[in-house]
Enzyme design. Sequence first.
Site, mmCIF file in Angstrom:
data_model
loop_
_atom_site.group_PDB
_atom_site.id
_atom_site.type_symbol
_atom_site.label_atom_id
_atom_site.label_comp_id
_atom_site.label_asym_id
_atom_site.label_seq_id
_atom_site.Cartn_x
_atom_site.Cartn_y
_atom_site.Cartn_z
ATOM 1 C CD GLN A 1 6.533 -12.157 10.115
ATOM 2 O OE1 GLN A 1 7.619 -12.208 9.583
ATOM 3 N NE2 GLN A 1 5.887 -11.005 10.269
ATOM 4 C CG HIS B 1 -0.257 -0.342 2.500
ATOM 5 N ND1 HIS B 1 0.643 0.506 3.090
ATOM 6 C CD2 HIS B 1 -0.303 -1.433 3.311
ATOM 7 C CE1 HIS B 1 1.099 -0.021 4.202
ATOM 8 N NE2 HIS B 1 0.551 -1.209 4.361
ATOM 9 C CG HIS C 1 4.357 -1.739 1.824
ATOM 10 N ND1 HIS C 1 3.034 -2.112 1.895
ATOM 11 C CD2 HIS C 1 5.007 -2.454 2.768
ATOM 12 C CE1 HIS C 1 2.887 -3.017 2.845
ATOM 13 N NE2 HIS C 1 4.067 -3.247 3.396
HETATM 14 O O1 PAF Z 1 6.682 -5.912 8.682
HETATM 15 C C1 PAF Z 1 6.631 -6.872 7.900
HETATM 16 O O2 PAF Z 1 6.042 -6.808 6.834
HETATM 17 C C2 PAF Z 1 7.315 -8.171 8.281
HETATM 18 O O3 PAF Z 1 7.211 -8.424 9.633
HETATM 19 C C3 PAF Z 1 8.779 -8.275 7.806
HETATM 20 C C4 PAF Z 1 9.659 -7.212 8.473
HETATM 21 C C5 PAF Z 1 8.834 -8.098 6.301
HETATM 22 C C6 PAF Z 1 9.343 -9.646 8.166
HETATM 23 O O4 PAF Z 1 8.599 -10.670 7.604
#
Ligand code: PAF
Length: 280
Positions: free
Chosen positions: A61, A34, A37
Amino acid sequence: MKAVARPAELRQILAEWRGEGQRVAFVPTMGNLHAGHGHLVREASKRADRVVVSVFVNPLQFGPKEDFDRYPRTPEEDGTLLKGLNVDLLFSPSVPDMYPRGRNSSTLVDVPDLSGILCGEFRPGHFVGVATVVAMLLNLVQADCALFGEKDFQQLTIIRRMAEDLLMPTEIIGVPTIREADGLAMSSRNRYLSATERVIAPQLYATLSATRAALASGKSGIEAVEAQGRTILTSHGFRPDYFSVRDAVTLQVPGPETLERVILVAAWLGRARLLDNVRV
Ligand code: PAF
């Protein structure tokens, strides 16, 4: 824009650029890009000759009951946006490209003082997954600098500490949060909001801003403003995980040594878990 999926292909292109003495900036993402970014990429372009963006939804994660499977994946839109921003290289590996031995056999990176608090209390293992994938990506890209949004303030703090502790050469740069006109911090998870929830969502930033003013006036103590913040959010229909005033460097409860404070919030609205923060 070149696009590669394999780490070996990425290394080859980067080696050529380094051979030509070019400076490289790196923006790691999970895609569903978006304007926030876009801002990270534009900031990256100001700091380097070449910009590398990664798109990888990192399974490590996400907890077992979290949104890994339904996390929005929009590769075509992401590609178009990145081309328009003159990104030089898009790295979008598959899960086996990143975890060839399987995600449960990966070497892990933990930043113990910072990973178990705040979001870490509610998402056990999340920050080990983040630190691990970011360490892998930073090792792979060997960029001069890497940029991360300040919206994920705890994540940024953990990545800074990890890079410092592991003597990583890449400079970690935090970029201020980009907001919608009504104050809502941009996030891929805003997509989970219904139309009614989207109207309520800006109250998160409004509550943070009001709390900052209350703290700055010196009339209210930390515990009082935290309790009030939680009450206000609950009255709007949020389910707060935490609403906390912390030291902006250590993320611990502020003490006499604290130079700057940050108010951090994580709150559910419907099926969206929203994060935001403001510095005091
Ligand atoms: O913020 C994010 O989009 C993610 O946590 C990252 C830093 C790309 C790690 O997967």
